[in-house]
Design a protein around this motif. Structure first.
Motif, PDB file in Angstrom:
ATOM      1  N   THR A 191       0.834  -1.187   0.000  1.00 34.70           N
ATOM      2  CA  THR A 191       0.000   0.000   0.000  1.00 34.70           C
ATOM      3  C   THR A 191       0.876   1.245   0.000  1.00 34.70           C
ATOM      4  OG1 THR A 191      -1.733  -1.148   1.216  1.00 34.70           O
ATOM      5  CG2 THR A 191      -1.813   1.251   1.223  1.00 34.70           C
ATOM      6  N   PRO A 192       0.858   2.021  -1.073  1.00 32.21           N
ATOM      7  CA  PRO A 192       1.671   3.242  -1.095  1.00 32.21           C
ATOM      8  C   PRO A 192       1.310   4.186   0.044  1.00 32.21           C
ATOM      9  CG  PRO A 192       0.845   2.742  -3.285  1.00 32.21           C
ATOM     10  CD  PRO A 192       0.134   1.821  -2.323  1.00 32.21           C
ATOM     11  N   THR A 193       2.304   4.885   0.514  1.00 28.68           N
ATOM     12  CA  THR A 193       2.147   5.866   1.577  1.00 28.68           C
ATOM     13  C   THR A 193       2.770   7.162   1.098  1.00 28.68           C
ATOM     14  OG1 THR A 193       2.137   4.193   3.302  1.00 28.68           O
ATOM     15  CG2 THR A 193       2.759   6.418   3.970  1.00 28.68           C
ATOM     16  N   TYR A 194       2.117   8.265   1.400  1.00 28.55           N
ATOM     17  CA  TYR A 194       2.544   9.562   0.894  1.00 28.55           C
ATOM     18  C   TYR A 194       2.987  10.472   2.033  1.00 28.55           C
ATOM     19  CZ  TYR A 194       0.271   7.912  -3.284  1.00 28.55           C
ATOM     20  OH  TYR A 194      -0.077   7.151  -4.372  1.00 28.55           O
ATOM     21  N   LEU A 195       4.114  11.126   1.825  1.00 32.37           N
ATOM     22  CA  LEU A 195       4.531  12.224   2.688  1.00 32.37           C
ATOM     23  C   LEU A 195       3.916  13.467   2.088  1.00 32.37           C
ATOM     24  CD1 LEU A 195       6.277  13.826   4.752  1.00 32.37           C
ATOM     25  CD2 LEU A 195       8.040  13.887   2.978  1.00 32.37           C
ATOM     26  N   LEU A 196       3.125  14.178   2.875  1.00 35.29           N
ATOM     27  CA  LEU A 196       2.546  15.458   2.460  1.00 35.29           C
ATOM     28  C   LEU A 196       3.113  16.505   3.399  1.00 35.29           C
ATOM     29  CD1 LEU A 196      -1.101  14.075   2.426  1.00 35.29           C
ATOM     30  CD2 LEU A 196       0.431  14.251   0.471  1.00 35.29           C
ATOM     31  N   ALA A 197       3.741  17.529   2.851  1.00 34.15           N
ATOM     32  CA  ALA A 197       4.357  18.536   3.719  1.00 34.15           C
ATOM     33  C   ALA A 197       4.215  19.929   3.128  1.00 34.15           C
ATOM     34  CB  ALA A 197       5.832  18.219   3.942  1.00 34.15           C
ATOM     35  N   ASN A 198       3.869  20.846   3.997  1.00 32.95           N
ATOM     36  CA  ASN A 198       3.918  22.275   3.700  1.00 32.95           C
ATOM     37  C   ASN A 198       4.869  22.867   4.724  1.00 32.95           C
ATOM     38  OD1 ASN A 198       2.003  22.639   1.559  1.00 32.95           O
ATOM     39  ND2 ASN A 198       0.422  22.163   3.039  1.00 32.95           N
ATOM     40  N   LEU A 199       5.803  23.672   4.271  1.00 32.39           N
ATOM     41  CA  LEU A 199       6.742  24.279   5.195  1.00 32.39           C
ATOM     42  C   LEU A 199       7.148  25.654   4.721  1.00 32.39           C
ATOM     43  CD1 LEU A 199      10.254  22.864   4.627  1.00 32.39           C
ATOM     44  CD2 LEU A 199       8.332  21.789   3.535  1.00 32.39           C
ATOM     45  N   TYR A 200       7.781  26.396   5.635  1.00 37.52           N
ATOM     46  CA  TYR A 200       8.289  27.716   5.297  1.00 37.52           C
ATOM     47  C   TYR A 200       9.813  27.650   5.332  1.00 37.52           C
ATOM     48  CZ  TYR A 200       9.315  32.606   5.085  1.00 37.52           C
ATOM     49  OH  TYR A 200       9.814  33.815   4.684  1.00 37.52           O
ATOM     50  N   VAL A 201      10.410  27.819   4.166  1.00 39.25           N
ATOM     51  CA  VAL A 201      11.864  27.809   4.049  1.00 39.25           C
ATOM     52  C   VAL A 201      12.354  29.249   4.162  1.00 39.25           C
ATOM     53  CG1 VAL A 201      13.832  27.216   2.576  1.00 39.25           C
ATOM     54  CG2 VAL A 201      11.784  25.761   2.581  1.00 39.25           C
ATOM     55  N   GLU A 202      13.171  29.500   5.172  1.00 37.70           N
ATOM     56  CA  GLU A 202      13.718  30.838   5.384  1.00 37.70           C
ATOM     57  C   GLU A 202      14.919  31.101   4.498  1.00 37.70           C
ATOM     58  OE1 GLU A 202      14.410  30.498   9.622  1.00 37.70           O
ATOM     59  OE2 GLU A 202      12.480  31.454  10.050  1.00 37.70           O
ATOM     60  N   ASP A 203      15.689  30.055   4.180  1.00 37.99           N
ATOM     61  CA  ASP A 203      16.911  30.187   3.389  1.00 37.99           C
ATOM     62  C   ASP A 203      16.972  29.022   2.403  1.00 37.99           C
ATOM     63  OD1 ASP A 203      19.493  30.243   2.356  1.00 37.99           O
ATOM     64  OD2 ASP A 203      20.446  30.610   4.299  1.00 37.99           O
ATOM     65  N   PHE A 204      16.499  29.256   1.177  1.00 39.07           N
ATOM     66  CA  PHE A 204      16.461  28.191   0.176  1.00 39.07           C
ATOM     67  C   PHE A 204      17.858  27.681  -0.176  1.00 39.07           C
ATOM     68  CE2 PHE A 204      12.048  29.412  -0.535  1.00 39.07           C
ATOM     69  CZ  PHE A 204      11.453  28.185  -0.804  1.00 39.07           C
ATOM     70  N   GLY A 205      18.871  28.530  -0.146  1.00 34.48           N
ATOM     71  CA  GLY A 205      20.236  28.098  -0.432  1.00 34.48           C
ATOM     72  C   GLY A 205      20.719  27.067   0.569  1.00 34.48           C
ATOM     73  N   SER A 206      20.588  27.387   1.839  1.00 36.30           N
ATOM     74  CA  SER A 206      20.995  26.451   2.892  1.00 36.30           C
ATOM     75  C   SER A 206      20.117  25.208   2.891  1.00 36.30           C
ATOM     76  CB  SER A 206      20.916  27.112   4.269  1.00 36.30           C
ATOM     77  OG  SER A 206      21.879  28.116   4.375  1.00 36.30           O
ATOM     78  N   TYR A 207      18.827  25.382   2.660  1.00 38.98           N
ATOM     79  CA  TYR A 207      17.908  24.249   2.632  1.00 38.98           C
ATOM     80  C   TYR A 207      18.346  23.249   1.560  1.00 38.98           C
ATOM     81  CZ  TYR A 207      13.564  21.613   2.091  1.00 38.98           C
ATOM     82  OH  TYR A 207      12.624  20.605   2.007  1.00 38.98           O
ATOM     83  N   GLY A 208      18.694  23.767   0.395  1.00 36.01           N
ATOM     84  CA  GLY A 208      19.159  22.891  -0.681  1.00 36.01           C
ATOM     85  C   GLY A 208      20.509  22.272  -0.378  1.00 36.01           C
ATOM     86  N   ASN A 209      21.470  23.099  -0.006  1.00 35.65           N
ATOM     87  CA  ASN A 209      22.839  22.619   0.219  1.00 35.65           C
ATOM     88  C   ASN A 209      22.964  21.667   1.397  1.00 35.65           C
ATOM     89  OD1 ASN A 209      23.850  24.101  -1.942  1.00 35.65           O
ATOM     90  ND2 ASN A 209      24.269  25.887  -0.659  1.00 35.65           N
ATOM     91  N   ASP A 210      22.254  21.958   2.473  1.00 39.95           N
ATOM     92  CA  ASP A 210      22.437  21.190   3.705  1.00 39.95           C
ATOM     93  C   ASP A 210      21.405  20.077   3.906  1.00 39.95           C
ATOM     94  OD1 ASP A 210      24.528  22.922   4.230  1.00 39.95           O
ATOM     95  OD2 ASP A 210      23.315  24.239   5.494  1.00 39.95           O
TER      96      ASP A 210
END
Length: 136
Positions: free
Chosen positions: A33-52
């Motif tokens: 049975t497939p399971t889904y991660l559903l997420a809404n979030l607020y990214v303050e720093d997209f550069g760090s979010y991507g890199n780290d």
């Protein structure tokens, strides 16, 4: 005499209970049975979010058999004002696979990068199994 709001709430609750009773128990869902991660979030720093964080998830998701279905800052909010600026939907092959992924040491090592780059007060990650029934 019940108010219209009470009648509506009672009806909605009754429908929900009837629907829930028509679904198989969680233990019956099985490994397929497939399971889904559903997420809404607020990214303050997209550069760090991507890199780290985000840029390191590919191999971990592949190992879990997961697939990113949606990853976008472009969303239309229909209701509410939660302040999220990123929506993510990931499909895992099963609930076990999703839980194993989130409990892994490799994912745990990346979490500080996500936490540092986001506002954890604006975060709603949930795991939901695939819709498997209809209200009768």
């Amino acid at each position: 005499m019940k108010s219209p709001l009470t009648k509506t709430t009672t009806l909605a609750f009754s429908i929900l209970l009837g629907f829930a009773a028509s679904l198989p128990a969680a233990a019956d869902k099985g490994a397929d049975t497939p399971t889904y991660l559903l997420a809404n979030l607020y990214v303050e720093d997209f550069g760090s979010y991507g890199n780290d964080y985000a840029n390191h998830l590919g191999p971990l998701l592949d190992e879990a058999g997961a697939e990113i279905l949606v990853l976008t800052p472009n969303m239309t909010k229909l209701e509410g004002n939660n302040g999220a600026n990123l929506t993510i939907v990931v499909r895992f092959p099963s609930l076990d696979a999703a839980e194993t992924y989130f409990a892994s040491e490799a994912h745990a090592a990346l979490r500080p990068g996500r936490i540092a780059a986001t506002d954890t007060n604006v975060l709603t990650p949930v795991l939901a199994t695939e819709f498997i029934g209809q209200a009768k």
